[in-house]
Design a protein around this motif. Structure first.
Motif, PDB file in Angstrom:
ATOM      1  N   ASN A 187      48.851  -0.742  16.010  1.00 41.19           N
ATOM      2  CA  ASN A 187      48.353  -1.872  16.770  1.00 41.19           C
ATOM      3  C   ASN A 187      47.958  -1.436  18.176  1.00 41.19           C
ATOM      4  O   ASN A 187      48.796  -1.182  19.028  1.00 41.19           O
ATOM      5  CB  ASN A 187      49.428  -2.958  16.839  1.00 41.19           C
ATOM      6  CG  ASN A 187      48.880  -4.262  17.352  1.00 41.19           C
ATOM      7  OD1 ASN A 187      47.911  -4.278  18.125  1.00 41.19           O
ATOM      8  ND2 ASN A 187      49.489  -5.359  16.943  1.00 41.19           N
ATOM      9  N   GLY A 234      43.740  -7.144  28.579  1.00 46.01           N
ATOM     10  CA  GLY A 234      43.200  -5.873  28.107  1.00 46.01           C
ATOM     11  C   GLY A 234      43.486  -4.692  29.020  1.00 46.01           C
ATOM     12  O   GLY A 234      43.056  -3.575  28.742  1.00 46.01           O
ATOM     13  N   ASP A 289      49.229 -15.950  21.786  1.00 48.37           N
ATOM     14  CA  ASP A 289      47.780 -15.884  22.000  1.00 48.37           C
ATOM     15  C   ASP A 289      47.343 -14.491  22.436  1.00 48.37           C
ATOM     16  O   ASP A 289      46.157 -14.212  22.563  1.00 48.37           O
ATOM     17  CB  ASP A 289      47.358 -16.923  23.040  1.00 48.37           C
ATOM     18  CG  ASP A 289      48.153 -16.779  24.333  1.00 48.37           C
ATOM     19  OD1 ASP A 289      49.254 -16.160  24.271  1.00 48.37           O
ATOM     20  OD2 ASP A 289      47.686 -17.273  25.375  1.00 48.37           O
ATOM     21  N   HIS A 290      48.284 -13.590  22.667  1.00 50.90           N
ATOM     22  CA  HIS A 290      47.966 -12.197  23.009  1.00 50.90           C
ATOM     23  C   HIS A 290      47.255 -11.545  21.827  1.00 50.90           C
ATOM     24  O   HIS A 290      47.652 -11.748  20.674  1.00 50.90           O
ATOM     25  CB  HIS A 290      49.273 -11.451  23.327  1.00 50.90           C
ATOM     26  CG  HIS A 290      49.060 -10.078  23.867  1.00 50.90           C
ATOM     27  ND1 HIS A 290      48.822  -9.009  23.055  1.00 50.90           N
ATOM     28  CD2 HIS A 290      49.049  -9.598  25.137  1.00 50.90           C
ATOM     29  CE1 HIS A 290      48.678  -7.919  23.793  1.00 50.90           C
ATOM     30  NE2 HIS A 290      48.813  -8.254  25.067  1.00 50.90           N
ATOM     31  N   PRO A 291      46.192 -10.746  22.103  1.00 52.77           N
ATOM     32  CA  PRO A 291      45.423 -10.172  20.980  1.00 52.77           C
ATOM     33  C   PRO A 291      46.269  -9.346  20.017  1.00 52.77           C
ATOM     34  O   PRO A 291      45.925  -9.236  18.834  1.00 52.77           O
ATOM     35  CB  PRO A 291      44.372  -9.315  21.681  1.00 52.77           C
ATOM     36  CG  PRO A 291      44.669  -9.357  23.140  1.00 52.77           C
ATOM     37  CD  PRO A 291      45.584 -10.492  23.403  1.00 52.77           C
ATOM     38  N   ASP A 306      46.612  -3.012  20.565  1.00 50.60           N
ATOM     39  CA  ASP A 306      46.695  -3.990  21.648  1.00 50.60           C
ATOM     40  C   ASP A 306      48.099  -4.119  22.235  1.00 50.60           C
ATOM     41  O   ASP A 306      48.276  -4.687  23.302  1.00 50.60           O
ATOM     42  CB  ASP A 306      46.244  -5.367  21.133  1.00 50.60           C
ATOM     43  CG  ASP A 306      44.746  -5.370  20.871  1.00 50.60           C
ATOM     44  OD1 ASP A 306      44.020  -4.830  21.716  1.00 50.60           O
ATOM     45  OD2 ASP A 306      44.334  -5.879  19.814  1.00 50.60           O
ATOM     46  N   PHE A 319      47.413 -11.259  16.851  1.00 49.05           N
ATOM     47  CA  PHE A 319      46.331 -11.896  16.131  1.00 49.05           C
ATOM     48  C   PHE A 319      46.790 -12.343  14.745  1.00 49.05           C
ATOM     49  O   PHE A 319      47.353 -11.547  13.986  1.00 49.05           O
ATOM     50  CB  PHE A 319      45.177 -10.887  16.015  1.00 49.05           C
ATOM     51  CG  PHE A 319      44.005 -11.404  15.256  1.00 49.05           C
ATOM     52  CD1 PHE A 319      43.264 -12.488  15.734  1.00 49.05           C
ATOM     53  CD2 PHE A 319      43.624 -10.810  14.063  1.00 49.05           C
ATOM     54  CE1 PHE A 319      42.182 -12.934  15.032  1.00 49.05           C
ATOM     55  CE2 PHE A 319      42.535 -11.262  13.361  1.00 49.05           C
ATOM     56  CZ  PHE A 319      41.812 -12.336  13.849  1.00 49.05           C
TER      57      PHE A 319
END
Ligand code: SF4
Lengths: 354, 369
Positions: free
Chosen positions: A172, A181, A192-194, A174, A197
């Motif tokens: 991962n 980012g 809600d953090h990428p 992210d 997902f």
């Protein structure tokens, strides 16, 4: 000493210059992607291919004489303009800036750990030469060197990822990042953090370089990279230390009443560390850079190794050039640091001053 | 541990010395394990050194003299080396059964070593000041500045000019002779009672050799220090030693005061060695080879190279230490000196090298000092 350093720096600069020149000449020989694309476009649009290619050449400045283009290339390199990546559709510099941190994420701990552990095992092995402990260490090192990194990586991934489920299989990218980012050491983020997902959960979880989830996914790649490196370091350290185990000055130290531990750490390790420095900085760096290719492919880490790998497959010329140049420059700078350290550490070196 | 041995019972000989010896080695054995049989480098050696006295062990390479000297503070590599039997006492204290930790205090404290090759004997990456200070601080609680002062003093004593300015120099900035002086300074740092010098001049130029010998003799006198001097060179023995022990194949062949041994060399091996000295006629050394240290033959170890060998030499153990003449401490391990045998067969024989026919033009024949 001062002159020695200056001489070494000049040499490093000269070597870089030669390498860049060779790169330029080689890249000049490789079919240009933009020209090929223009050619393709012209064919599709049914215009005169010759004229289109000529126009593109003029646009790119490829019609100018060799020496002018060479000068341009050199200026660009020094100004940090390293070309355009068609795959990533952004300047090569940005690709490097985005991918290198991922490689450092597991590369740095691997280098540090393998150097420390490898040296320790090597010294231990040398001091206990020809005992069972030495044989065990040497055998383990042999094993570590013989195992191909990528294969070992796959095996570990299957065992600890698929079977035992202790580590995630997919990497991962992210998790070490903040929600916007950027890189972060440690913070909390909601669903809600990428990184999360398509995951639904209440409250917050840790993200960042030091977050448990990130450390967990770094364990295997770090470990795989370390095995080969530890083994090499161990072999060098053992060979170096062995030169001193039976040295007369070790006997002198013993006859003075120095303890066994101090003999190893002060009287054997210190002189052995000087040549070791040379080997470690140069070789281990190379080993790690080289090893990172397949490790990143196996684990799916979006680092410079994976970028380079894909660039080669997709003929992303500028990116290939830079991902090959980078390790070269790292090696040159590493060598430079090495030599200067050598001069500082070893009183026997004659700097040839005056 | 056994302190008696039928082959080397020199203590049977009455001595005038009643004070305790500084070093007393009794029946010392030092073996090295190999894949097959152990190599018996030292095979029953007894020896004493008194305070202020210089005792030389002389022998060819392979005689076990270096191993014997290193066995005293267990400097040999272990494994494979070990001491299966024997006793070593320093100032009356048994040290063969000391722990490593206790032995470390003896090394460099009571007993110091100087080795053969000064070139490699100093650690190349530390200054000599550091190396002297290390020795000092291992055995005494001295501050850095005190240690520095003491180091300057020591270097001055061993004849290094402008000592204070040389403390921060590295070994490669010193010549061989100067390095040996530094090593002597290190050895003397903690005022040892016993200095073991293993061929300390062999690797040096002839002129430097004499200087180092002189320095050692001088320092020894000043400090009333005992010295065990290992050498292959009888000329050096005559110069520096009070007593001498001749070693061959792990055993002592003859020992006594330097005067006695040089006046009346008794053992055929000693006599052959003396004949090899320059100006004594013989050249080229003693023919033959050392016996295999893994399985030495029965009887006298020198028998294969001895021209006086008789049947009795090839059975049993190495002959016991028998007195030579009336000298109090002069003994030799040769059957011809057994009570009841005629020692003159050896003593009155010519001096041609053992086992080889004497060349007719050998003018120095029979010449004893
Ligand atoms: S014991 Fe025999 S062999 Fe040994 S030295 Fe004496 S005479 Fe020679």
């Amino acid at each position: 000493m001062k002159w020695y350093v200056i001489r070494r720096v000049l040499w490093a600069a000269f070597a870089s210059f030669i390498i860049l020149t060779i790169t330029f000449v080689l890249m000049d020989q490789v079919p240009n992607q933009q020209l090929m694309q223009a050619e393709f476009q012209a064919a599709v649009n049914d215009v005169d291919v010759e004229t289109a290619v000529q126009a593109e050449k003029e646009r790119l400045g490829l019609d100018r004489p060799f020496h002018e283009r060479y000068l341009d290339f050199m200026t660009n390199v020094f100004q940090g303009d390293w070309g355009w990546s068609y795959e990533y559709d952004q300047p090569v510099v940005d690709v490097v800036r985005e991918t290198v941190p991922y490689s450092l994420l597991y590369g740095v701990p691997a280098i540090v750990l393998s150097t420390v552990i490898g040296t320790a095992i090597g010294l231990y092995s040398a001091v206990n030469q020809y005992t069972k402990k030495d044989y065990a260490a040497t055998f383990a090192a042999f094993f570590g060197i013989s195992i191909p990194n990528f294969w070992f990586g796959i095996v570990l991934l299957v065992v600890f990822g698929s079977w035992l489920g202790w580590v995630p299989i997919g990497w991962n990218a992210d998790i070490p990042l903040a929600a916007d980012g950027s890189w972060t050491l440690l913070e909390t983020a909601g669903s809600d953090h990428p990184a999360f997902f398509r995951q639904d959960f209440e409250g917050e979880r840790y993200v960042g370089i030091l977050s448990p989830a990130n450390l967990k996914q770094l364990i295997l790649p770090t470990f795989v990279l370390m095995t080969g490196a530890i083994a090499s370091v161990m072999r060098y350290a053992r060979a170096e230390a062995l030169e001193y185990v039976d040295a007369d000055f070790v006997k002198t130290a013993k006859s003075k009443g120095v303890s066994n531990r101090a003999i190893v750490t002060k009287h054997i390790f210190r002189p052995a560390s000087i040549p070791l420095m040379t080997i470690l900085v140069g070789r281990i760096l190379g080993l790690v850079l080289f090893g990172s290719y397949l490790i990143e492919v196996v684990f799916g880490i979006p680092g410079i190794g994976l970028a380079s790998f894909q660039a080669i497959i997709r003929q992303d010329t500028d990116l290939v050039a830079i991902t090959i140049l980078l390790p070269t420059f790292v090696a040159i700078v590493g060598n430079l640091i090495e030599d200067i350290m050598y001069a500082v550490l070893d009183p026997r070196i004659d700097y040839g001053d005056r | 541990m056994s302190t008696r041995d039928d082959t080397t019972d020199v203590r049977d000989v009455p001595t005038e010395r009643d004070d305790q010896p500084l070093l007393k080695i009794s029946n010392l054995h030092t073996y090295f394990r190999t894949d097959s049989e152990d190599v018996r480098a030292v095979d029953g050696v007894s020896l004493t050194v008194d305070p202020g006295e210089t005792v030389a062990i002389v022998g060819e390479s392979g005689s076990g003299k270096t191993v014997a000297s290193e066995a005293i503070t267990r400097l040999f590599k272990s494994p494979p080396g070990y001491i299966p039997e024997g006793s070593i006492e320093i100032n009356g204290r048994e040290i063969t059964d000391l722990s490593d930790e206790e032995l470390r205090r003896v090394r460099g404290g009571e007993v110091s070593h100087v080795f053969q090759n000064p070139q490699g004997a100093l650690n190349p990456v530390y200054t000599i000041g550091w190396q002297i200070r290390e020795a000092l601080q291992l055995h005494a609680d001295v501050s850095k500045s005190e240690a520095r002062e003491r180091a300057v003093e020591l270097l001055t004593q061993v004849g290094i000019p402008e000592a204070s300015s040389r403390l921060d120099d590295y070994p490669h900035e010193f010549s061989g002779g100067m390095k040996q002086r530094v090593l002597i300074a290190i050895a003397l740092a903690c005022e040892p009672d016993l200095l073991i010098a293993d061929e300390p001049t062999t690797a040096l130029d002839v002129t430097i050799q004499a200087q180092i010998l002189e320095l050692l003799a001088e320092l020894q006198e000043q400090r009333d220090m005992g010295m065990l001097f290992i050498t292959h060179d009888l000329g050096v023995v005559a110069e520096i030693a009070d007593r001498v022990a001749v070693m061959y194949a792990g055993k002592i062949m003859e020992k006594g005061s330097v005067e006695d041994v040089f006046e009346t060399p008794a053992h055929p091996y000693t006599r052959a060695l003396l004949d090899c000295l320059p100006g004594r006629g013989g050249i080229g050394g003693i023919p033959g080879e050392l016996p295999d240290p893994r399985s030495p033959p029965p009887g006298c170890r020198f028998a294969d190279r001895c021209r006086h060998a008789i049947d009795a030499c090839r059975t049993g153990d190495q002959p016991g230490m028998h007195r030579v003449g009336d000298a109090p401490d002069h003994t030799t391990s040769c059957v011809h000196f057994e009570p009841g045998r005629d020692s003159s067969t050896v003593l009155d024989a010519g001096s041609e090298p053992a086992g080889s026919p004497s060349p007719p033009d050998d003018l120095e024949r029979g010449g004893r000092r």
